[in-house]
Design a protein around this motif. Sequence first.
Motif, short mmCIF file in Angstrom:
data_model
loop_
_atom_site.label_atom_id
_atom_site.label_comp_id
_atom_site.label_asym_id
_atom_site.label_seq_id
_atom_site.Cartn_x
_atom_site.Cartn_y
_atom_site.Cartn_z
N GLU A 323 1.04 -1.11 0.13
CA GLU A 323 0.18 0.02 0.06
C GLU A 323 0.96 1.15 -0.25
O GLU A 323 2.07 1.26 0.54
CB GLU A 323 -0.88 -0.07 1.19
CG GLU A 323 -1.81 -1.04 1.25
CD GLU A 323 -2.85 -1.01 2.53
OE1 GLU A 323 -2.45 -0.17 3.24
OE2 GLU A 323 -3.65 -1.79 2.61
N LYS A 324 0.36 2.34 -0.86
CA LYS A 324 1.00 3.42 -0.61
C LYS A 324 1.25 4.23 0.67
O LYS A 324 2.36 4.73 1.03
CB LYS A 324 0.06 4.51 -1.57
CG LYS A 324 0.18 4.12 -3.14
CD LYS A 324 -0.84 5.28 -3.58
CE LYS A 324 -0.78 4.89 -5.19
NZ LYS A 324 -1.33 6.14 -5.79
N GLY A 325 0.32 3.80 1.88
CA GLY A 325 0.51 4.39 2.89
C GLY A 325 1.29 3.86 3.85
O GLY A 325 2.21 4.11 4.61
N HIS A 326 1.69 2.35 3.30
CA HIS A 326 2.76 1.73 4.22
C HIS A 326 3.91 2.18 3.68
O HIS A 326 4.93 2.36 4.52
CB HIS A 326 2.48 0.28 4.02
CG HIS A 326 3.48 -0.69 4.85
ND1 HIS A 326 4.75 -1.10 4.01
CD2 HIS A 326 3.36 -1.05 5.92
CE1 HIS A 326 5.35 -1.73 5.24
NE2 HIS A 326 4.59 -1.67 6.18
N ILE A 327 4.24 2.35 2.38
CA ILE A 327 5.91 2.92 1.74
C ILE A 327 5.78 4.35 2.32
O ILE A 327 6.84 4.72 2.91
CB ILE A 327 5.54 2.97 0.48
CG1 ILE A 327 5.22 1.40 -0.33
CG2 ILE A 327 6.66 3.72 -0.14
CD1 ILE A 327 5.22 1.57 -1.72
N PHE A 328 4.60 5.00 2.71
CA PHE A 328 5.00 6.56 3.17
C PHE A 328 5.32 6.25 4.79
O PHE A 328 6.25 7.19 5.07
CB PHE A 328 3.75 7.40 2.90
CG PHE A 328 3.57 8.44 3.16
CD1 PHE A 328 4.36 9.72 2.35
CD2 PHE A 328 3.44 9.04 4.59
CE1 PHE A 328 4.46 10.74 2.91
CE2 PHE A 328 3.33 10.50 4.93
CZ PHE A 328 4.09 11.36 4.12
N ARG A 329 4.75 5.40 5.45
CA ARG A 329 5.11 5.32 6.77
C ARG A 329 6.40 5.01 6.99
O ARG A 329 7.22 5.45 7.74
CB ARG A 329 4.08 4.35 7.62
CG ARG A 329 2.95 4.99 7.58
CD ARG A 329 1.75 4.29 8.67
NE ARG A 329 1.53 2.79 7.70
CZ ARG A 329 0.54 2.47 7.31
NH1 ARG A 329 -0.34 3.59 6.78
NH2 ARG A 329 0.30 1.35 6.81
N THR A 330 6.92 4.00 6.01
CA THR A 330 8.17 3.40 6.02
C THR A 330 9.29 4.58 6.09
O THR A 330 10.49 4.67 6.64
CB THR A 330 8.69 2.22 5.30
OG1 THR A 330 8.18 2.90 3.81
CG2 THR A 330 7.99 1.02 5.61
N ILE A 331 8.94 5.50 4.92
CA ILE A 331 10.02 6.63 4.75
C ILE A 331 9.87 7.61 5.78
O ILE A 331 10.87 8.15 6.34
CB ILE A 331 9.23 7.36 3.66
CG1 ILE A 331 9.52 6.69 2.28
CG2 ILE A 331 9.81 8.85 3.52
CD1 ILE A 331 8.78 7.38 1.00
N ILE A 332 8.81 7.85 6.58
CA ILE A 332 8.78 8.53 7.96
C ILE A 332 9.46 7.87 8.90
O ILE A 332 10.33 8.69 9.66
CB ILE A 332 7.47 8.72 8.37
CG1 ILE A 332 6.46 9.50 7.31
CG2 ILE A 332 7.37 9.53 9.57
CD1 ILE A 332 7.08 10.82 6.87
N TYR A 333 9.41 6.49 9.03
CA TYR A 333 10.30 5.75 10.17
C TYR A 333 11.65 6.15 10.00
O TYR A 333 12.52 6.17 10.92
CB TYR A 333 9.81 4.26 10.01
CG TYR A 333 8.50 3.95 10.46
CD1 TYR A 333 7.79 4.96 11.41
CD2 TYR A 333 7.78 2.89 10.01
CE1 TYR A 333 6.36 4.45 11.72
CE2 TYR A 333 6.46 2.58 10.48
CZ TYR A 333 5.85 3.57 11.32
OH TYR A 333 4.57 3.28 11.67
N GLU A 334 12.14 5.89 8.49
CA GLU A 334 13.56 6.11 8.16
C GLU A 334 13.92 7.27 8.68
O GLU A 334 15.07 7.82 9.01
CB GLU A 334 13.67 6.16 6.97
CG GLU A 334 13.63 4.44 6.30
CD GLU A 334 13.99 4.51 4.73
OE1 GLU A 334 14.08 5.09 4.14
OE2 GLU A 334 13.69 2.89 4.28
N ALA A 335 12.90 8.52 8.29
CA ALA A 335 13.33 9.81 8.63
C ALA A 335 13.54 9.96 10.33
O ALA A 335 14.69 10.75 10.53
CB ALA A 335 12.24 10.74 8.11
N VAL A 336 12.79 9.48 10.85
CA VAL A 336 13.04 9.63 12.35
C VAL A 336 14.36 8.79 12.92
O VAL A 336 14.69 9.55 13.59
CB VAL A 336 11.78 8.96 13.05
CG1 VAL A 336 11.86 8.76 14.57
CG2 VAL A 336 10.48 9.49 12.88
#
Length: 424
Positions: A323-336
Amino acid sequence: MIKFLIKGILRDKSRSLLPVIVVSLGVFLTVFMSGWMKGVFGDMIDMNANYSMGHVKIMTRAYAENEEQIPNDLALLDVSSLTEKLNKEYPDLEWVRRIQFGGLLDVPDANGETRAQGPAAGRAVDLLSAGSKEAERLNIPKSIVKGRLPQKQGEVLISHEFAERFGVELGDDISILGSTMYGSMVVPTFQVCGTINFGMAMLDRGAIIMDITDAELAFDMCDAAGELLAYFKSGLYDDELALAIREDFNNKYSDEADEFSPQMVRLRDEATLKQYLDMADNMSAMMVSIFVIAMSIVLWNTGLLGGLRRYTEYGVRLALGEEKGHIFRTIIYEAVIIGSIGSVVGSALGIGVSYYLQENGIDFSAMMENVTMMMPTVYRAKVTPELFYIGFIPGLLAMTLGNALAGYAIYKRKTAQLFKELEV
């Protein structure tokens, strides 16, 4: 998942190295500048508090209106009685008397005739009483160039610059041409026991330091003082408490119809110091805001470049059904995670440099020879508890915001375009 993301960040340096460097640099500048500005403004505020303002100060209303003229004819009377009341009513404060005076410093020759004269800016403080902190508060022991502190009445310290200019030696007698609080002319004589250099032009030009009892006798100010200063026993200035004490005191003792009634002012009431205090309070917020905006723009661009490089990766993940939302969340996790690493590195560097400058400082005395403001010549940073967490605000916020803006492009990917790209 977090473990998987950490492995990806550590193994793929091209994904994490540049963002970590950018975050570390931004956090370092935020922490260091915050510590530096707090140290600089703190030193300036402490110096003015120690030398002239105190944390709170009491003068007569008429003296306060003409304070720059040092009008000792408008001084406080019955200071002992007033101090006794204040010690009972405000036990958190330490009260000290000060007398400032001006005049001509007269240097006699062997025959007692005037050999040299120069303007004097004198300050009388409690140097001889047991337990007095005035010498340390004014940094007198460390500022003595030759000689020693006064050990008995009749001994004074004079400016080293004045002593060098007019050839005054230790043990010489000097006289002060001044006036009493009642307007009579006086010429008291004192013995020079030491020379002093504060490192500030404003204080070193014709400075003379004497014990408060000598000034009382010389200027006919028995049980009187131009100013009554107070310092919090904790050593730290508390603006809210100072305001409450000021309002309470003025309501009890100050009478607008009586120009000789006492009036209390606090440290922040001095116009220039108010600006310094406000700037010191707002500096950290300003630094964080500036670096959050600047780093967000830089990291946004970094995220966009990283996103272009990983364009195919995102396409494959979408094609596999992620899902697009899951990919987006992994990007945010990486950023954190990247933001946390950069924040730790940047904070450590910033605190380390701030601590070094807190212990050693930077000497600007060569640039401040003609400065007339009361400012320190050695500026130091200050390590405060705030420095241990303030860097994480721009570090995490900017990195997350930058990647969120860059990652928003994922939601614009269309399935038809995706398969067309994969076919290519």
